[in-house]
Design an enzyme around this catalytic site. Structure first.
Site, PDB file in Angstrom:
ATOM      1  N   GLY A  47       0.692  -1.262   0.053  1.00 23.08           N
ATOM      2  CA  GLY A  47       0.121  -0.136  -0.031  1.00 23.08           C
ATOM      3  C   GLY A  47       0.951   1.155   0.079  1.00 23.08           C
ATOM      4  N   THR A  48       0.385   2.232  -0.552  1.00 22.16           N
ATOM      5  CA  THR A  48       1.298   3.632  -0.854  1.00 22.16           C
ATOM      6  C   THR A  48       0.934   4.338   0.156  1.00 22.16           C
ATOM      7  OG1 THR A  48       0.249   3.843  -2.793  1.00 22.16           O
ATOM      8  CG2 THR A  48       2.098   2.783  -3.007  1.00 22.16           C
ATOM      9  N   THR A  49       0.218   5.681  -0.324  1.00 16.66           N
ATOM     10  CA  THR A  49       0.179   6.808   0.441  1.00 16.66           C
ATOM     11  C   THR A  49      -1.287   7.014   1.410  1.00 16.66           C
ATOM     12  OG1 THR A  49       1.413   7.970  -1.107  1.00 16.66           O
ATOM     13  CG2 THR A  49       0.416   9.281   0.442  1.00 16.66           C
ATOM     14  N   LYS A  80      -7.529   1.429   2.287  1.00 21.22           N
ATOM     15  CA  LYS A  80      -6.456   1.255   3.149  1.00 21.22           C
ATOM     16  C   LYS A  80      -6.911   2.193   4.438  1.00 21.22           C
ATOM     17  CE  LYS A  80      -3.265   2.090  -0.693  1.00 21.22           C
ATOM     18  NZ  LYS A  80      -2.210   2.988  -1.369  1.00 21.22           N
ATOM     19  N   GLY A 222       4.044   5.283  -7.005  1.00 22.44           N
ATOM     20  CA  GLY A 222       3.492   4.188  -6.367  1.00 22.44           C
ATOM     21  C   GLY A 222       2.036   4.451  -5.805  1.00 22.44           C
TER      22      GLY A 222
END
Lengths: 284, 230
Positions: A47-49, A80, A222
């Site tokens: 998972g990114t941001t 997320k 990403g």
């Protein structure tokens, strides 16, 4: 007949797991707990941001929807941002599988405690519990399965929103204003730094979050931006004394359209590039 | 070595049942009523913290009468069971039926194999998508279960309460069940009539399983809300 817990699971041994769900699993079904003893290195979707910022009445938590695996997109619409309970949320960055599993255990832990004890854990208590869970994941993190969530919620005793960030060892640090983590975290933080002020209203804070995610997606491969073609937008939740409310997708879509139209004028397209570049078709 | 006196199994079971019934009859009562949007639970309880009615899972609630420590143990055991099941499989796999079954096994085992039976009765209620799919399981001290519809009364004054509710609850179940206000009034009147004194909102413990709520259907009705409804 000394250990009645083994004979009948509805009868409680006095020295049993109390009101903790993870201790209950450890005692009864340890195979359901996350794997801690990982050998070798594994590549999993990441998972990114994700980010969180405080506003006058509470706290806003947001995250983009992209999961990546190396340079591939592993998932376009992963969630997320999770409600931990009615008053707090966890936003995950890092190895998606272990992170989602950790969130599920954390959610069950909070609800289990609330039902058994008849009252919710304090925000401080929840933050510490999450810290222990991240620390337990350290052996897996050493093998590449790093989970570093952001935890934010409304503190009912102190009556304001609070944000906690973590490091891989479970170290817990409270942020006063805002924080962002994940691959685009640095870009999002830069964006938040310029726009944040302590008296933001709910709507302003949501706009801030949207702009920060937009900036992160602009700079970081990403991080997923708004996907207008598929209608996939980042998730945003606002938590105040009224509890956690997920911001409806229509509102998020409208805010992104606003950002795009505001910024559209400032962006220079290839036509206005100062360097004289000739395209093959223009020759002769 | 002296030989113990012979006691016939019939006598033994009868004595245990009498013992358990007496213990339960000393305590206060709980009633449950199906209303238009869910299930209402009501008990006379002056304590705001020692609950007779509690949340078990998304759609499932628990009520107990008799000895507090005994039904409290069953309540916590039940929460552990369903939380583990929901975590291992999925939230929809947790059903009132399997919980009622587990309670029944436990109470049955205690009744037959231990010197002292539990002096408590419990109720497992689950709200369904519509009134007809609500579930109410009444489990006795000896583990016997009954599947009830409409209303349940248990505890000290259960006989009189059952009679009152038999006479006052709708005969047209499940087509027309009372709304929340009417069922709160009915429960309140039932307890008042049986106890032969006035009961204020502060002296009542009331909770609902409201099918209109999001995931967790259980909600306590605080005295302020209750006063408005009465």
């Amino acid at each position: 007949m000394t250990d009645r817990g083994k004979i009948d699971s509805l009868r409680l041994p006095v020295n049993g797991p109390g009101s903790s769900f993870s201790e209950l699993l450890e005692a009864r079904k340890p195979d359901l707990l996350p794997e801690r003893d990982v050998k070798g290195h594994v590549e999993v979707p990441e998972g990114t941001t994700v980010l969180a910022l405080r506003y006058a009445e509470g706290v806003v938590v947001a995250g983009d929807r992209r999961a990546t695996e190396g340079f591939q997109i592993a998932h376009r619409s992963i969630e997320k941002v999770f409600a931990a309970d009615d008053m707090s949320a966890v936003a995950i960055a890092g190895a998606a599988g272990p992170a989602v599993e950790m969130v599920r255990l954390f959610q069950t832990e909070l609800e289990h405690y609330e039902k058994v004890e008849g009252e919710r854990l304090t925000l401080e208590g929840k933050a510490n519990k999450l810290s222990q869970m991240i620390r337990a994941n350290l052996p897996a993190a050493m093998q590449g399965l790093v989970v570093v969530p952001l935890f934010a919620g409304f503190d009912e005793n102190r009556e304001y929103g609070r944000i906690f960030k973590y490091d891989v060892t479970g170290g817990r640090y409270e942020e006063d204003d805002y924080h962002a983590t994940g691959s685009g975290g640095k870009d999002a933080r830069g964006s938040l730094k310029k726009r944040f002020h302590p008296d933001l209203t709910r709507d302003e804070a949501i706009k801030c979050a949207i702009e920060a995610l937009f900036d992160a997606a602009d700079e970081d491969v990403g991080t997923g931006g708004p996907d207008l073609m598929r209608g996939i937008f980042p998730t945003v939740a606002a938590i105040s004394s009224e509890g956690l409310v997920e911001v409806p997708e229509d509102e998020i879509r409208a805010l992104f359209e606003e950002v795009i139209s505001e910024r559209g004028g400032e962006v220079r397209g290839p036509e206005s590039h100062p360097v004289d570049v000739r395209r093959p078709g223009e020759e002769g | 070595m002296p030989m113990p006196y012979y006691v016939s199994p019939e006598q033994l079971m009868r004595d245990k049942a009498d013992y358990a019934r007496k213990g339960i009859a000393r305590g206060k009562s709980v009633i449950a009523l199906e209303y238009s949007d869910g299930i209402l639970f009501m008990a006379e309880n002056t304590s705001a913290t020692l609950h007779k009615i509690s949340e078990i899972y998304d759609r499932i609630a628990f009520a107990g009468v008799g000895k507090f420590n005994e039904f409290e143990q069953l309540r916590i055991g039940g929460i552990r069971l369903v939380d583990m099941k929901g975590y291992a499989y999925s939230r929809e796999d947790v059903t009132a039926k399997s919980l009622a079954n587990a309670y029944s096994q436990t109470l049955g085992n205690i009744f037959t194999s231990e010197v002292k039976p539990y002096e408590c009765e419990i109720l497992v209620g689950a709200v369904g998508e519509e009134t007809a799919s609500n579930e109410l399981f009444h489990i006795l001290y000896d583990g016997s279960v009954s599947d009830r519809t409409g209303w349940v009364a248990m505890g000290g004054a259960s006989d009189q309460l059952n009679e009152y509710l038999e006479n006052h609850y709708t005969k047209d179940y499940p087509k027309s069940v009372p709304d929340l206000k009417a069922s709160v009034a009915m429960g309140h009147d039932a307890l008042k009539t049986v106890e032969e004194r006035d009961l204020t909102a502060e002296g009542l413990e009331v909770a609902i399983l409201d099918r209109a709520r999001a995931r967790r259907k259980f909600r306590r009705l605080p005295a302020a809300d209750l006063t408005k409804l009465l």
